[in-house]
Write a protein that holds these residues in place. Structure first.
Motif, PDB file in Angstrom:
ATOM      1  N   ARG A   1       0.841  -1.207   0.000  1.00  0.00           N
ATOM      2  CA  ARG A   1       0.000   0.000   0.000  1.00  0.00           C
ATOM      3  C   ARG A   1       0.871   1.251   0.000  1.00  0.00           C
ATOM      4  O   ARG A   1       0.577   2.238  -0.686  1.00  0.00           O
ATOM      5  N   TRP A   2       1.946   1.190   0.771  1.00  0.00           N
ATOM      6  CA  TRP A   2       2.865   2.317   0.868  1.00  0.00           C
ATOM      7  C   TRP A   2       3.551   2.589  -0.469  1.00  0.00           C
ATOM      8  O   TRP A   2       3.665   3.736  -0.903  1.00  0.00           O
TER       9      TRP A   2
ATOM     10  N   GLN B   1       2.457   1.921  -3.470  1.00  0.00           N
ATOM     11  CA  GLN B   1       1.500   2.492  -4.413  1.00  0.00           C
ATOM     12  C   GLN B   1       1.267   3.977  -4.131  1.00  0.00           C
ATOM     13  O   GLN B   1       1.182   4.790  -5.054  1.00  0.00           O
ATOM     14  N   TYR B   2       1.179   4.317  -2.855  1.00  0.00           N
ATOM     15  CA  TYR B   2       0.987   5.721  -2.488  1.00  0.00           C
ATOM     16  C   TYR B   2       2.206   6.546  -2.876  1.00  0.00           C
ATOM     17  O   TYR B   2       2.074   7.643  -3.454  1.00  0.00           O
ATOM     18  N   CYS B   3       3.400   6.030  -2.560  1.00  0.00           N
ATOM     19  CA  CYS B   3       4.627   6.749  -2.902  1.00  0.00           C
ATOM     20  C   CYS B   3       4.746   6.953  -4.406  1.00  0.00           C
ATOM     21  O   CYS B   3       5.095   8.051  -4.866  1.00  0.00           O
TER      22      CYS B   3
ATOM     23  N   GLU C   1       2.409   7.124  -6.664  1.00  0.00           N
ATOM     24  CA  GLU C   1       1.439   8.105  -7.153  1.00  0.00           C
ATOM     25  C   GLU C   1       1.846   9.523  -6.749  1.00  0.00           C
ATOM     26  O   GLU C   1       1.873  10.432  -7.589  1.00  0.00           O
ATOM     27  N   PHE C   2       2.178   9.722  -5.476  1.00  0.00           N
ATOM     28  CA  PHE C   2       2.509  11.066  -4.992  1.00  0.00           C
ATOM     29  C   PHE C   2       3.797  11.587  -5.615  1.00  0.00           C
ATOM     30  O   PHE C   2       3.849  12.717  -6.123  1.00  0.00           O
TER      31      PHE C   2
ATOM     32  N   ASN D   1       2.492  17.293   3.162  1.00  0.00           N
ATOM     33  CA  ASN D   1       1.975  15.920   3.059  1.00  0.00           C
ATOM     34  C   ASN D   1       2.784  14.929   3.895  1.00  0.00           C
ATOM     35  O   ASN D   1       2.614  13.718   3.737  1.00  0.00           O
TER      36      ASN D   1
ATOM     37  N   GLY E   1       0.310   9.202   4.512  1.00  0.00           N
ATOM     38  CA  GLY E   1      -0.424   8.514   3.458  1.00  0.00           C
ATOM     39  C   GLY E   1      -1.313   7.439   4.055  1.00  0.00           C
ATOM     40  O   GLY E   1      -2.063   7.687   5.010  1.00  0.00           O
ATOM     41  N   PRO E   2      -1.202   6.197   3.565  1.00  0.00           N
ATOM     42  CA  PRO E   2      -2.110   5.136   4.012  1.00  0.00           C
ATOM     43  C   PRO E   2      -1.635   4.366   5.239  1.00  0.00           C
ATOM     44  O   PRO E   2      -2.314   3.444   5.683  1.00  0.00           O
TER      45      PRO E   2
END
Length: 437
Positions: free
Chosen positions: A27-28, A30-32, A34-35, A64, A89-90
């Protein structure tokens, strides 16, 4: 779904099973992705060519909480909660471990360039940890909230014109004023990443006699402070990282800015180096991946002698040698990260310190191999500033920037073997003492 170019993703993101990564890590990542892709990666080449990352980008990352992942794991929960940070993030701040750290460092390096990333991350990664680990409460309370929020910036200043990897030879002096209220700092610091933009420096200074026992660490005010002058250094690569030459002329620093105790600076710096070198391992190996992937992609589309380059056995041979170096190094770095998660800090410092130095040195060797391979595949395009080979041309100039900072290559190789030998002698002595009881 777009099929990734060969080598452009590490094995665990390319469908290979891995024992290291759990759902939180995925999950981390994917967030990284994208951001960082949205706010950073797509502009990195432009910023590197301009020689500076806009100040607003630093503010965006801080708003953020996306510079906090540069800190050593586990994160400083008390301090983060004090400024209202419970999640990044998540994931919760409690979840964050060294695998999350490595994922972040790798995603930041997918630009294939070192300068833009280090312009943002170096302060959090190298400058703040000594304050977190060793400073007393009053100093922490005075500076950490603003540093963690991004209201102020920091760098680490160790290297001097005559003292690079030879930290024990630092000559910058810090002598107490006659009233005992200040350290008066005189000397020079060189090759300081982010110095130009920093309000503070975690600085190695000499408060005592010769050798490592005379070293201490001070939090020295920089930007706009009396007696401090700074200028940007023009290096072969890392153009946007703010590499700085600092001159200190009778700079007054309150004695309350001493980090830890006088005379223990060498220990603090060495401990901090392990985190720094681990970050370099991940970042440089990822840079090597992106450069080699660019070479592989070019070899698939570039035609010569009536067929794509990839159809030439000599090209495949050259690629294969570089790929072997890359993936071997990446597997080794992953094993280090896993060990960091499952070892206590003091144990890791002892058992992994020398090997981390070796892995840091090896990552630069791998970058050199991958950059040379890609540059030869690109031919003249890989030697030209601008155009389709510009990433490879820039990365090739950054090899020395991987081999020297954070401890130069030959020093790291020697340190690794000395540390292994010392650990063996220590264990042998403990066994002999135990047998006598």
């Amino acid at each position: 779904m777009t099929i990734p170019t060969p080598l452009s993703e590490p094995p665990w993101l390319d469908g290979h099973p891995s024992p290291y990564y759990n759902e939180s890590h995925r999950r981390w990542q994917q967030y990284c992705r994208e951001f960082i892709s949205k706010e950073f990666t797509q502009y990195a080449m432009e910023w590197e060519e301009q020689g500076e990352v806009p100040a607003e980008v630093y503010k965006t990352f801080c708003r953020n909480n996306m510079l906090i992942p540069n800190l050593p794991a586990p994160l400083p929960l008390e301090w983060l909660r004090s400024i209202g940070v419970e999640k990044i993030g998540p994931i919760t701040i409690e979840e964050f471990d060294y695998i999350h750290f490595s994922i972040y460092a790798s995603e930041m390096q997918r630009t294939g360039l070192n300068g833009p990333g280090s312009s943002l991350t170096a302060g959090f990664c190298f400058g703040i940890p000594p304050i977190l680990k060793f400073a007393d409460r009053q100093l922490q309370q005075r500076v950490l909230p603003d540093l963690l929020k991004g209201n102020t910036r920091i760098c680490i200043a160790i290297t001097e014109p005559d003292a690079g990897s030879d930290v024990a030879n630092v000559q910058t002096t810090a002598e107490k004023s006659s009233d005992g209220k200040f350290y008066i700092v005189n000397g020079t610091k060189k090759w300081v990443t982010n110095g130009l933009w920093s309000d503070w420096a975690s600085m190695c200074v000499r408060t005592g006699g010769k050798g490592p026992g005379g070293l201490s660490v001070l939090l020295v005010p920089l930007k706009g402070h009396k007696g401090v002058s700074m200028r940007k250094m023009d290096c072969s690569g890392h153009h946007s990282s703010g590499t700085t030459f600092i001159e200190l002329d009778d700079v007054e620093v309150p004695v309350q800015n001493l980090i830890g105790k006088e005379g223990e600076g060498m220990k603090y710096i060495m401990t901090n180096f392990n985190h720094e070198r681990l970050d370099i391992c991940v970042s440089v190996t990822t840079q090597a991946r992106m450069v080699l992937a660019a070479g592989f992609e070019y070899a698939m589309k570039r035609h010569a002698f009536g067929q794509p380059l990839i159809e030439q056995p000599v090209v495949r041979h050259r690629l294969a040698k570089a790929i072997g170096e890359l993936e071997t190094q990446w597997a080794w770095v992953e094993s280090f990260i896993y060990q960091m998660v499952h070892m206590k800090k003091d144990v890791a410092d002892t058992k992994l310190g020398g090997l981390t130095a070796l892995a840091k040195a090896k990552s630069a060797m791998v970058l050199n191999e991958c950059a040379q391979c890609a540059q030869l595949l690109f031919g003249g395009n890989g030697y030209t500033k601008g155009g389709q080979g510009s990433l490879v041309e820039k990365a090739a100039r950054e090899v020395a920037g991987a081999r020297i900072p954070g401890g130069s290559e030959d020093v790291m190789l020697d340190l690794a073997v000395r540390q292994l030998y010392k650990n063996y002698q220590r264990a042998l002595k403990a066994q002999q003492n135990s047998a006598r009881l």
